[in-house]
Design an enzyme around this catalytic site. Structure first.
Site, mmCIF file in Angstrom:
data_model
loop_
_atom_site.group_PDB
_atom_site.id
_atom_site.type_symbol
_atom_site.label_atom_id
_atom_site.label_comp_id
_atom_site.label_asym_id
_atom_site.label_seq_id
_atom_site.Cartn_x
_atom_site.Cartn_y
_atom_site.Cartn_z
ATOM 1 N N ALA A 253 -0.486 6.565 -5.513
ATOM 2 C CA ALA A 253 -1.842 6.423 -4.991
ATOM 3 C C ALA A 253 -1.860 5.606 -3.715
ATOM 4 O O ALA A 253 -1.041 4.706 -3.524
ATOM 5 C CB ALA A 253 -2.732 5.779 -6.036
ATOM 6 N N LYS A 254 -2.817 5.937 -2.878
ATOM 7 C CA LYS A 254 -2.920 5.298 -1.575
ATOM 8 C C LYS A 254 -3.004 3.772 -1.705
ATOM 9 O O LYS A 254 -2.384 3.038 -0.949
ATOM 10 C CB LYS A 254 -4.173 5.821 -0.885
ATOM 11 C CG LYS A 254 -4.285 5.399 0.565
ATOM 12 C CD LYS A 254 -5.616 5.817 1.134
ATOM 13 C CE LYS A 254 -5.772 5.274 2.545
ATOM 14 N NZ LYS A 254 -7.159 5.299 2.974
#
Ligand code: GLU
Length: 483
Positions: A253-254
């Site tokens: 995830a970012k």
């Protein structure tokens, strides 16, 4: 056979997620392997998510990684425009065609009604979906509402019975009951198409033959298939790829700062190594070799190597691959690239950095590791005598002290302070003492570096440090061990 035409269709989010870059890579490889065309289409229909400069991130990343598109917004091509929002009029026209064919219908339900339906469905434990309220409006009823200017959307009319089967190159034939599918919106109240509709129209009108995308789209594909059928178009070949996971349970995830191409570049990985590693996320080559240039990937890649289970992002493996690319860099260039990292912790001017770079190159996996590897050169760190005890080398504090005491005059006597000279002297002593190499080499390494892990052995380090500094450190070690 028709020309293979593949497309990468990113939404401009402002960063290049590793999963998206992998999609781009697979898409590119399929096209190039077949001598076909790789097309870039920007999917910006979701204007709310629009981020300034985000399209440039896409251009920049693809160029840097060598995934050069044959058709796209900036280079044009025969099937433009290549920006989805600029194709709006076309989508509407096709949606109206579907209405005429009976495969879509106008829906005038307002937000309040839809919300009510949703709440009732939820309360009765039904998965919320459109209840078909406008499905059976007569043409006259529809016309009256259109004339009165009632806002509307256009929805897909999913057959109420039967099932839909589509083929995926990775998952095989997939069949779903039509009754489980929602009458999804094709055109929104603002006249913009939904992604779900635009991708079908755009892929068909751009002559796309292969669609590679994340398998989060697998569930929607039956609805796309029904759209192709309604239009009488051939669907493309579908290649849905599994997620990339951080570990067994979490997706990359970012927010974790490890999910994008930019994150990896910032951590000091080489572009070629990243591309090589990404190819291996969910794809396995036939043989043992895992090091491939982009050119080699074009010939090696095959759909049968794509996995049906999620890929786990393995940073150790990425590091190892990066190391393999670092070893291929010509020595002078490595020195240039490594210098700023060396200089972060090693500022001594009398050090031969060329020599240091040659020692570092075979042992460096990422440039960012270099400062820590050379931090003992400027200043010997405080270290514990425990470091002298190495099980495999069979060293302890006593025999280390003995070795260093014997070594000191030998080192003092060296006239030509270079690798060969030091090597000869040290190994001469080892032979004379009749001991295993480690008995002398290990204490030397610890004495001159104060560390257990160093970018070279004791002899290499002594050469880098120079005679005077080496002798100073060996004398200090003898004192420290004797105390
Ligand atoms: N715009 C979609 C995305 O960024 C592309 C999906 C597709 O390739 O069809 O996820």
């Amino acid at each position: 056979m028709n020309e293979v035409r593949t497309r990468f269709a990113p939404s401009p989010t402002g960063y290049m997620h590793i999963g998206n870059l992998r999609t781009a890579l697979f898409t590119y490889l399929i096209a190039k392997q077949a001598g076909g065309k790789f097309i870039l289409r920007i999917e910006d229909t979701d204007q709310e998510r629009y981020v300034d400069g985000a399209v440039d991130v896409i251009y920049r990343t693809l160029r840097q990684t060598g995934l050069i598109w044959d058709e796209g917004p900036d280079v044009g091509g025969p099937f433009g425009p290549y920006i989805q929002s600029q194709r709006q009029g076309m989508h509407k026209k096709y949606a109206e065609e579907l209405v005429k064919k009976g495969a879509a219908y106008y829906c005038f339900c307002d937000k309040e009604r839809l919300e009510e339906v949703r709440l009732i469905q939820q309360a009765s434990g039904i998965t919320p979906r459109y209840d078909g309220h406008c499905r059976s409006l007569t043409p006259e009823e529809v016309q009256a509402k259109l004339d009165a200017g009632v806002p509307y959307v256009i929805r897909q009319r999913i057959p109420s019975e039967g099932s839909t089967t589509f083929h995926d190159e990775i998952y095989g034939d997939i069949t779903v009951e039509n009754a489980t599918l929602d009458d999804q919106i094709l055109i929104k109240t603002d006249g913009m198409p939904t992604y779900n509709f635009a991708n079908v129209v755009d892929d068909h009108t751009m002559g796309i033959t292969h669609v590679v995308r994340g398998n989060e789209y697998l569930a929607s594909t039956p609805k796309y298939n029904l759209l192709y059928e309604a239009f009488g178009w051939d669907p493309p070949k579908y290649i849905h790829v599994e997620h990339i996971m951080k570990n067994a349970t979490e997706k990359l995830a970012k927010r974790n700062g490890d999910a994008s191409f930019e994150d990896l570049i910032a951590k000091g990985f080489l572009t070629e190594a990243i591309v090589n590693y990404i190819a291996l996320l969910g794809w396995a080559p036939k043989g043992e070799n895992e090091i491939f240039s982009l050119e080699e990937l074009i010939s090696e890649f095959d759909l049968s190597g794509i996995s049906k289970s999620p890929a786990i992002f393995d940073s150790m493996k990425l590091k190892a691959i990066n190391g393999a690319y670092i070893r291929k860099i010509p020595a002078e260039e490595f020195e240039k690239l490594a210098l700023p990292y060396i200089r972060q912790t090693c500022r001594r001017e009398d050090i031969d950095v060329g020599l240091l770079a040659r020692m570092l190159q075979p042992r460096t996996e990422v440039f960012a590791d270099i400062p820590e590897q050379v931090d003992f050169i400027d200043q010997l760190p405080d270290y514990s005598n425990e470091l002298y005890c190495h099980k495999k080398m069979k060293t302890n504090q006593e025999n280390s002290l003995e070795s260093l005491k014997a070594l000191l005059p030998v080192l003092e006597g060296i006239e030509q302070w270079n690798l060969e000279g030091i090597h000869q002297a040290v190994f001469g002593l080892i032979e004379q003492m009749g001991v295993k190499n480690g008995i002398v080499l290990w204490p030397l390494r610890v004495a001159v570096s104060g560390k257990q892990f160093t970018p070279g052995g004791g002899v290499d380090l002594a050469e880098i440090l120079g005679k005077e500094e080496t002798l100073r450190r060996v004398r200090a070690a003898i004192q420290q061990l004797g105390a």
